[in-house]
Write a protein that holds these residues in place. Sequence first.
Motif, PDB file in Angstrom:
ATOM      1  N   ARG A 107       0.832  -1.206   0.000  1.00 19.41           N
ATOM      2  CA  ARG A 107       0.000   0.000   0.000  1.00 19.41           C
ATOM      3  C   ARG A 107       0.870   1.260   0.000  1.00 19.41           C
ATOM      4  O   ARG A 107       0.553   2.239  -0.684  1.00 19.41           O
ATOM      5  N   LEU A 108       1.968   1.227   0.758  1.00 15.59           N
ATOM      6  CA  LEU A 108       2.866   2.374   0.755  1.00 15.59           C
ATOM      7  C   LEU A 108       3.472   2.590  -0.635  1.00 15.59           C
ATOM      8  O   LEU A 108       3.572   3.718  -1.116  1.00 15.59           O
ATOM      9  N   THR A 109       3.862   1.489  -1.266  1.00 12.21           N
ATOM     10  CA  THR A 109       4.422   1.584  -2.611  1.00 12.21           C
ATOM     11  C   THR A 109       3.404   2.175  -3.574  1.00 12.21           C
ATOM     12  O   THR A 109       3.702   3.096  -4.347  1.00 12.21           O
ATOM     13  N   ASP A 110       2.172   1.636  -3.535  1.00 11.67           N
ATOM     14  CA  ASP A 110       1.120   2.139  -4.420  1.00 11.67           C
ATOM     15  C   ASP A 110       0.811   3.602  -4.135  1.00 11.67           C
ATOM     16  O   ASP A 110       0.570   4.390  -5.055  1.00 11.67           O
ATOM     17  N   ALA A 111       0.802   3.960  -2.844  1.00 12.12           N
ATOM     18  CA  ALA A 111       0.475   5.342  -2.475  1.00 12.12           C
ATOM     19  C   ALA A 111       1.530   6.313  -2.997  1.00 12.12           C
ATOM     20  O   ALA A 111       1.204   7.400  -3.473  1.00 12.12           O
ATOM     21  N   HIS A 112       2.790   5.936  -2.918  1.00  9.16           N
ATOM     22  CA  HIS A 112       3.848   6.806  -3.447  1.00  9.16           C
ATOM     23  C   HIS A 112       3.731   6.946  -4.960  1.00  9.16           C
ATOM     24  O   HIS A 112       4.050   7.996  -5.519  1.00  9.16           O
ATOM     25  N   GLY A 115      -0.689   8.090  -5.298  1.00 13.43           N
ATOM     26  CA  GLY A 115      -1.199   9.198  -4.498  1.00 13.43           C
ATOM     27  C   GLY A 115      -2.453   8.865  -3.734  1.00 13.43           C
ATOM     28  O   GLY A 115      -2.477   8.908  -2.504  1.00 13.43           O
ATOM     29  N   VAL A 116      -3.523   8.535  -4.429  1.00 13.35           N
ATOM     30  CA  VAL A 116      -4.814   8.228  -3.797  1.00 13.35           C
ATOM     31  C   VAL A 116      -5.201   6.799  -4.171  1.00 13.35           C
ATOM     32  O   VAL A 116      -5.356   6.482  -5.352  1.00 13.35           O
ATOM     33  N   LEU A 117      -5.355   5.945  -3.165  1.00 14.83           N
ATOM     34  CA  LEU A 117      -5.644   4.534  -3.423  1.00 14.83           C
ATOM     35  C   LEU A 117      -7.147   4.288  -3.509  1.00 14.83           C
ATOM     36  O   LEU A 117      -7.715   3.456  -2.809  1.00 14.83           O
ATOM     37  N   LEU A 118      -7.793   5.045  -4.389  1.00 17.07           N
ATOM     38  CA  LEU A 118      -9.214   4.890  -4.655  1.00 17.07           C
ATOM     39  C   LEU A 118      -9.423   4.823  -6.160  1.00 17.07           C
ATOM     40  O   LEU A 118      -8.667   5.417  -6.927  1.00 17.07           O
ATOM     41  N   SER A 119     -10.451   4.099  -6.571  1.00 14.47           N
ATOM     42  CA  SER A 119     -10.800   4.092  -7.999  1.00 14.47           C
ATOM     43  C   SER A 119     -11.324   5.467  -8.393  1.00 14.47           C
ATOM     44  O   SER A 119     -11.653   6.303  -7.533  1.00 14.47           O
ATOM     45  N   GLY A 120     -11.426   5.708  -9.698  1.00 18.76           N
ATOM     46  CA  GLY A 120     -11.952   6.984 -10.157  1.00 18.76           C
ATOM     47  C   GLY A 120     -13.350   7.249  -9.622  1.00 18.76           C
ATOM     48  O   GLY A 120     -13.677   8.365  -9.204  1.00 18.76           O
ATOM     49  N   GLU A 121     -14.186   6.212  -9.596  1.00 15.06           N
ATOM     50  CA  GLU A 121     -15.550   6.355  -9.085  1.00 15.06           C
ATOM     51  C   GLU A 121     -15.545   6.685  -7.596  1.00 15.06           C
ATOM     52  O   GLU A 121     -16.309   7.541  -7.134  1.00 15.06           O
ATOM     53  N   GLU A 154       2.288   8.712   2.543  1.00 19.90           N
ATOM     54  CA  GLU A 154       2.310   7.907   3.774  1.00 19.90           C
ATOM     55  C   GLU A 154       0.960   7.953   4.480  1.00 19.90           C
ATOM     56  O   GLU A 154       0.509   6.950   5.034  1.00 19.90           O
ATOM     57  N   GLY A 155       0.317   9.125   4.465  1.00 19.86           N
ATOM     58  CA  GLY A 155      -1.024   9.213   5.040  1.00 19.86           C
ATOM     59  C   GLY A 155      -2.049   8.506   4.177  1.00 19.86           C
ATOM     60  O   GLY A 155      -2.959   7.850   4.679  1.00 19.86           O
ATOM     61  N   SER A 156      -1.889   8.614   2.861  1.00 15.93           N
ATOM     62  CA  SER A 156      -2.821   8.000   1.924  1.00 15.93           C
ATOM     63  C   SER A 156      -2.856   6.485   2.069  1.00 15.93           C
ATOM     64  O   SER A 156      -3.908   5.855   1.919  1.00 15.93           O
ATOM     65  N   ALA A 157      -1.708   5.884   2.363  1.00 19.33           N
ATOM     66  CA  ALA A 157      -1.616   4.425   2.423  1.00 19.33           C
ATOM     67  C   ALA A 157      -2.568   3.828   3.448  1.00 19.33           C
ATOM     68  O   ALA A 157      -3.082   2.724   3.255  1.00 19.33           O
ATOM     69  N   GLY A 158      -2.804   4.552   4.542  1.00 18.42           N
ATOM     70  CA  GLY A 158      -3.660   4.002   5.586  1.00 18.42           C
ATOM     71  C   GLY A 158      -5.045   4.607   5.630  1.00 18.42           C
ATOM     72  O   GLY A 158      -5.802   4.338   6.571  1.00 18.42           O
ATOM     73  N   ARG A 159      -5.422   5.410   4.626  1.00 18.61           N
ATOM     74  CA  ARG A 159      -6.696   6.130   4.678  1.00 18.61           C
ATOM     75  C   ARG A 159      -7.779   5.370   3.926  1.00 18.61           C
ATOM     76  O   ARG A 159      -7.574   4.937   2.794  1.00 18.61           O
TER      77      ARG A 159
END
Length: 264
Positions: A107-112, A115-121, A154-159
């Motif tokens: 998740r940290l890797t993806d977040a870096h 940025g935002v680990l959410l789908s477009g929707e 880093e905040g995005s990874a856990g949000r």
Amino acid sequence: MDLGEGITVGIAAARVGVTVRTLHHWDRIGLAGPSGRSSGGYRLYLAGDVERLRRVVAYRGAGLSLEEIGDVLDVGSSEVGAVLRKRRAELAAEMDDLRRLDERLARLTDAHERGVLLSGEEQRAAFGDRWRPDWVDQAKERWGDSAQWAQFAEGSAGRTAEQWRAQADAMRQWECDAAEALGRGVEPDADEAFALADRHQSVFGAWFPITRSMQVCLGRLFESDEGFAAHYDQVYPGLAGLIREVFDAAALAEGIDPGCPVWS
């Protein structure tokens, strides 16, 4: 010299596939050592000693510590299974911990990278119908090498999606409150305006912490960037410029020259 008469440490090490230094260590800690003697007084490994060495090597290959191997070798055969089951349970727990760690690292890797680990929707549901997911890509291209992007990631990874929505709601509420106050003529250097500047630091700080000087830089960005200015104009015409004036006044009140803002 055959095995019946005993073998030297070098030959024993070669037969079980370890180093002489390793055998000396096992002997020193009382795990497995030679029990025979040559006519010259040298210690030799007898058949039973070599068999114990092979068992040590087998259990070490299965991941047991030397202390655990000693427990296995020194209990009765009927108890070996219980010792091994205990070790397997411990190993399973360690593997669960490692899987969870790997998930956090992923998740940290993806977040870096994203940025935002959410789908477009999901992003539009959290940030509003006018939100464009490609804005995150633009932000990464613009600020991806900065310390603030790292903090944001880093905040995005856990949000969670709900937390993103709550943060977006807090920012929208701040924008509406700023528009209401400044629209009715609150002066940039009034206490109410300073309270808005302080609140902006707190709300924005969920993305990454900002100093007053950094806030001044943001105010200039909001006003000069077409995308930001258009966004704030939709809330209240000219709002970006009014916000910039508030941030400048708050900085000046703290002895910071808003004419020379520093991103630090």
